[in-house]
Enzyme design. Structure first.
Site, PDB file in Angstrom:
ATOM      1  N   HIS A 258      -2.699  27.937  55.124  1.00  0.00           N
ATOM      2  CA  HIS A 258      -1.306  28.298  55.379  1.00  0.00           C
ATOM      3  C   HIS A 258      -0.584  28.869  54.169  1.00  0.00           C
ATOM      4  O   HIS A 258       0.478  29.478  54.310  1.00  0.00           O
ATOM      5  CB  HIS A 258      -0.516  27.074  55.843  1.00  0.00           C
ATOM      6  CG  HIS A 258      -0.801  26.686  57.250  1.00  0.00           C
ATOM      7  ND1 HIS A 258      -0.629  25.415  57.717  1.00  0.00           N
ATOM      8  CD2 HIS A 258      -1.260  27.415  58.289  1.00  0.00           C
ATOM      9  CE1 HIS A 258      -0.980  25.373  58.988  1.00  0.00           C
ATOM     10  NE2 HIS A 258      -1.365  26.570  59.359  1.00  0.00           N
ATOM     11  N   LYS A 260       1.185  30.736  51.385  1.00  0.00           N
ATOM     12  CA  LYS A 260       1.718  32.093  51.359  1.00  0.00           C
ATOM     13  C   LYS A 260       2.213  32.380  49.966  1.00  0.00           C
ATOM     14  O   LYS A 260       3.272  31.901  49.549  1.00  0.00           O
ATOM     15  CB  LYS A 260       2.839  32.218  52.398  1.00  0.00           C
ATOM     16  CG  LYS A 260       2.282  32.099  53.833  1.00  0.00           C
ATOM     17  CD  LYS A 260       3.317  31.800  54.853  1.00  0.00           C
ATOM     18  CE  LYS A 260       2.753  31.825  56.263  1.00  0.00           C
ATOM     19  NZ  LYS A 260       1.742  30.781  56.530  1.00  0.00           N
ATOM     20  N   HIS A 489      11.242  30.292  60.320  1.00  0.00           N
ATOM     21  CA  HIS A 489       9.813  30.077  60.087  1.00  0.00           C
ATOM     22  C   HIS A 489       9.667  29.493  58.679  1.00  0.00           C
ATOM     23  O   HIS A 489       8.591  29.208  58.193  1.00  0.00           O
ATOM     24  CB  HIS A 489       9.029  31.389  60.240  1.00  0.00           C
ATOM     25  CG  HIS A 489       7.545  31.214  60.224  1.00  0.00           C
ATOM     26  ND1 HIS A 489       6.779  31.494  59.113  1.00  0.00           N
ATOM     27  CD2 HIS A 489       6.695  30.765  61.175  1.00  0.00           C
ATOM     28  CE1 HIS A 489       5.502  31.244  59.396  1.00  0.00           C
ATOM     29  NE2 HIS A 489       5.429  30.796  60.638  1.00  0.00           N
ATOM     30  N   LYS A 491      10.138  26.494  55.965  1.00  0.00           N
ATOM     31  CA  LYS A 491       9.994  25.041  55.993  1.00  0.00           C
ATOM     32  C   LYS A 491      10.672  24.518  54.741  1.00  0.00           C
ATOM     33  O   LYS A 491      10.363  24.981  53.626  1.00  0.00           O
ATOM     34  CB  LYS A 491       8.524  24.606  55.960  1.00  0.00           C
ATOM     35  CG  LYS A 491       7.698  25.022  57.165  1.00  0.00           C
ATOM     36  CD  LYS A 491       7.083  26.371  56.985  1.00  0.00           C
ATOM     37  CE  LYS A 491       6.096  26.700  58.099  1.00  0.00           C
ATOM     38  NZ  LYS A 491       6.239  28.071  58.609  1.00  0.00           N
TER      39      LYS A 491
HETATM   40  C1  K8D Z   1       1.639  29.409  62.161  1.00  0.00           C
HETATM   41  C2  K8D Z   1      -0.798  27.612  65.087  1.00  0.00           C
HETATM   42  C3  K8D Z   1       0.387  27.529  62.977  1.00  0.00           C
HETATM   43  C4  K8D Z   1       0.596  26.861  61.784  1.00  0.00           C
HETATM   44  C5  K8D Z   1       1.299  27.493  60.766  1.00  0.00           C
HETATM   45  C6  K8D Z   1       1.802  28.760  60.934  1.00  0.00           C
HETATM   46  C7  K8D Z   1       2.488  29.401  59.802  1.00  0.00           C
HETATM   47  C8  K8D Z   1       2.210  30.736  62.445  1.00  0.00           C
HETATM   48  C9  K8D Z   1       0.919  28.806  63.167  1.00  0.00           C
HETATM   49  N1  K8D Z   1      -0.351  26.911  63.968  1.00  0.00           N
HETATM   50  O1  K8D Z   1       2.077  30.452  59.331  1.00  0.00           O
HETATM   51  O2  K8D Z   1       3.441  28.817  59.317  1.00  0.00           O
HETATM   52  O3  K8D Z   1       1.720  31.384  63.377  1.00  0.00           O
HETATM   53  O4  K8D Z   1       3.167  31.124  61.807  1.00  0.00           O
END
Ligand code: K8D
Length: 604
Positions: A258, A260, A489, A491
């Site tokens: 995850h 970034k 989006h 956190k």
């Molecule tokens: C996303 C399907 C996910 C977990 C983290 C993320 C993220 C997404 C999906 N589980 O990038 O924060 O699609 O954004």
């Protein structure tokens, strides 16, 4: 479970247990590249089922029956994607009045790319270096741009914390916001090479975000795709001879990459960017995302010790340690570059997760135990701290067990409620927890409408097992930053005073509310098990010159307010879910009321 929708009570069988420990569902393992050929609405890059559903619904919308919009809502116009080659930070039309985009009235998006206010940061920062970066550009930025950039990234923004630009809101709400093209602009530095760490990556789109003159510079993409989706990513990258891929090892089941982060190596130095956006157009369009930009780190004189250039927060050591955890040769090269730079100006602490099972002296290196240690060692006690709530805000949720005692109100709260080295932690059970996650109504009324739910992948299978959790939930609201309709989006986590005017610390991170991200005890607490890679930065008052133990909360992201107050990106106090509110769950239908585009949500 009994999530009530327009279809009445929506229940599922308990057959989907696979993703139990992760947040949301798994990245799809189908071959998007092949499957996508000739078919509308199929992404050509690997992504989650939730995101695929959103893309499909966008290309073949299901109109709501009555064909009208509710009073308070109106369709927003289809907005043109940025034109290729038109950098957001390189227009010649800057200085013009910014135009307000009136989505509510359905007007055409008037904010042409070239008219974005520019934040030409690097320019002033390059005061240290001799060579002006701008000399190579055809369009020189105006004095005003340079001034704006300087104001934005220096004296007036000690935290270096930003949100992404949102299309379709009043331009004043995009002041101080950044698009990826801004970040990659030559005004930030003359790129030599870069590394992009991320989860969901559209390589073709990513390459176009770089200014033309940097598009063929070496680019390393660090990802977590396996098997078919890895093959698809390689296919995507194949046309770009300067692009190399690095697969992060994921040896523990249901783990994901995850993190970034951007590492930007310039002729003038190095910059680190830690953020929350996937490398796809959707994530930089109408969402609320967080970005921390490092200062421009100067190169150390040749022959200096590798240990030089460390900050009080040990950022250099911790970043190198995080990169070494991948055990990847391509990242060792980046470690060498980092060693050659002076990161001593960094004021934040790095807080990462990396997959593994950690014991003894390794236990506090990652995840929630790392946060616990930082808060014990570097945060200070405040008066009445037991009445200071922990606030978590996130875009996906993992499985937390049958009740609160299993994880949330035990190891999670013990870590997040730490403050200084007190013995008071025995009374942690009083400390309130507020969780901020969008309701179905938040999503329905958002700029993107229901498809915004593609990046809020809380599944019915997970939700139905933890109805107890939803009593902690608070709505997404960001009126003061004009972003109530830009779904989060981002956190963030923080510890606020009971009146929400002060915060003891603030964290922006990729980590959602899940055991996979933050770690969970095994072997009676002697071991912390982490499934995923995550990365964030922690802001502590002591590093910004406060000995009070807290930051004042800025009244709004845009108030002039004291520069020293912290810009929390959503409204405080958080508002509890009403009786009829439900958390957004991506894989059930919503057909009773139309979204801002007049559509319904019917997954599958
Ligand atoms: C996303 C399907 C996910 C977990 C983290 C993320 C993220 C997404 C999906 N589980 O990038 O924060 O699609 O954004």
């Amino acid at each position: 479970m009994s999530q009530e929708t327009d279809h009445g009570k929506w229940t599922v069988s308990s057959s989907d247990e696979s993703a139990d420990d992760d947040d949301g569902e798994k990245p799809s393992t189908s071959l998007p590249h092949e499957a996508g050929r000739g078919k509308e609405g199929e992404p050509h890059f690997p992504c989650s089922e939730a995101r695929k559903t959103a893309l499909k619904r966008k290309s073949s919308p299901l109109k709501h029956q009555d064909g009208s919009f509710p009073e308070e809502l109106a369709p927003s116009q289809k907005q043109k994607p940025p034109e290729e080659g038109l950098g957001w930070c390189l227009s010649s039309s800057d200085g013009e009045e910014e135009e307000e985009v009136k989505v509510q009235k359905g007007k055409e998006d008037a904010t042409a790319n070239g008219r974005q206010t520019e934040y030409c940061t690097a320019l002033k920062e390059q005061g240290r270096t001799q060579k002006p970066v701008l000399g190579q550009e055809s369009s020189e930025p105006s004095e005003q741009q340079v001034q704006d950039a300087w104001d934005l990234l220096s004296g007036r923004n000690p935290f270096r914390f930003f949100l992404t630009k949102v299309k379709g809101i009043k331009s004043k709400y995009n002041l101080g916001a950044l698009h990826i093209k801004d970040i990659l602009s030559p005004l930030f530095g003359t790129l030599v090479s870069s590394a992009q760490f991320n989860y969901c990556i559209d390589v073709e789109w990513l390459v176009k975000q770089y200014p033309k003159e940097f598009r063929d510079k070496p680019l390393l993409i660090v990802h977590g795709e396996k098997r078919e989706s890895k093959a698809a990513l390689h296919e995507e990258a194949h046309p770009y001879k300067n692009v190399r891929l690095c697969q992060a090892k994921l040896d523990i089941a249901y783990g994901t990459h995850h993190t970034k982060m951007m590492l930007l190596h310039y002729e003038e130095g190095l910059r680190v960017v830690i953020h929350t956006s996937n490398l796809i157009d959707d994530d930089w369009y109408q969402k609320t995302q967080g970005i921390w930009l490092s200062p421009l780190y100067p190169r150390l004189p040749p022959g200096t010790a590798a240990s030089d250039g460390e900050s009080h927060t040990m950022f250099k050591t911790d970043l190198i340690s995080y990169l070494m955890s991948y055990n990847a040769p391509a990242l060792s090269e980046w470690v060498e570059i980092i060693k050659q730079h002076d990161l001593s100006e960094t004021r934040v602490y790095l807080l990462g997760s990396t997959p593994g099972r950690y014991q003894n002296n390794e236990k506090e290196k990652w995840g929630h135990l790392r946060l616990r240690k930082l808060l014990k060692d570097h945060a200070t006690q405040v008066l009445d701290q037991n009445s200071w709530p922990v606030i978590g805000q996130f875009s996906s949720i993992g499985s937390m067990g049958a009740d609160q005692s299993k994880w949330l109100c035990s190891e999670f709260r013990d870590s997040f409620a730490s403050l200084g080295n007190s013995v008071k932690s025995l009374t942690n059970h009083d400390i309130p927890i507020c969780l901020v996650y969008p309701t179905v109504e938040n999503v329905r009324q958002s700029l993107e409408g229901y498809p915004a739910g593609g990046s809020l992948p809380y599944s019915i299978q997970t939700a139905q097992k933890q109805l107890w959790l939803h009593s902690y939930f608070h709505q997404w609201s960001a009126e003061t930053s004009g972003r109530s309709h830009a779904m989060p989006h981002i956190k963030t986590y923080m510890r606020a005073s009971p009146d929400f005017q002060k915060i003891a610390w603030f964290l922006v991170t990729s980590a959602n509310l899940s055991k996979a991200a933050w770690g969970a005890f095994e072997k009676n607490g002697s071991q912390l098990m982490i499934r995923s890679y995550e990365l964030g930065v922690l802001f502590l008052p002591s590093e910004f010159g406060f000995d009070t133990g807290y930051f004042e909360v800025k009244e709004s992201m845009f108030s002039d307010g004291p520069v020293s107050s912290f810009p929390v990106p959503y409204d405080l106090p958080p508002e509890k879910y009403g009786n009829k509110d439900r958390p957004w769950i991506w894989n059930i239908p919503y057909t009773r009321a139309p979204d801002t585009h007049g559509n319904m949500w019917v997954p599958k």
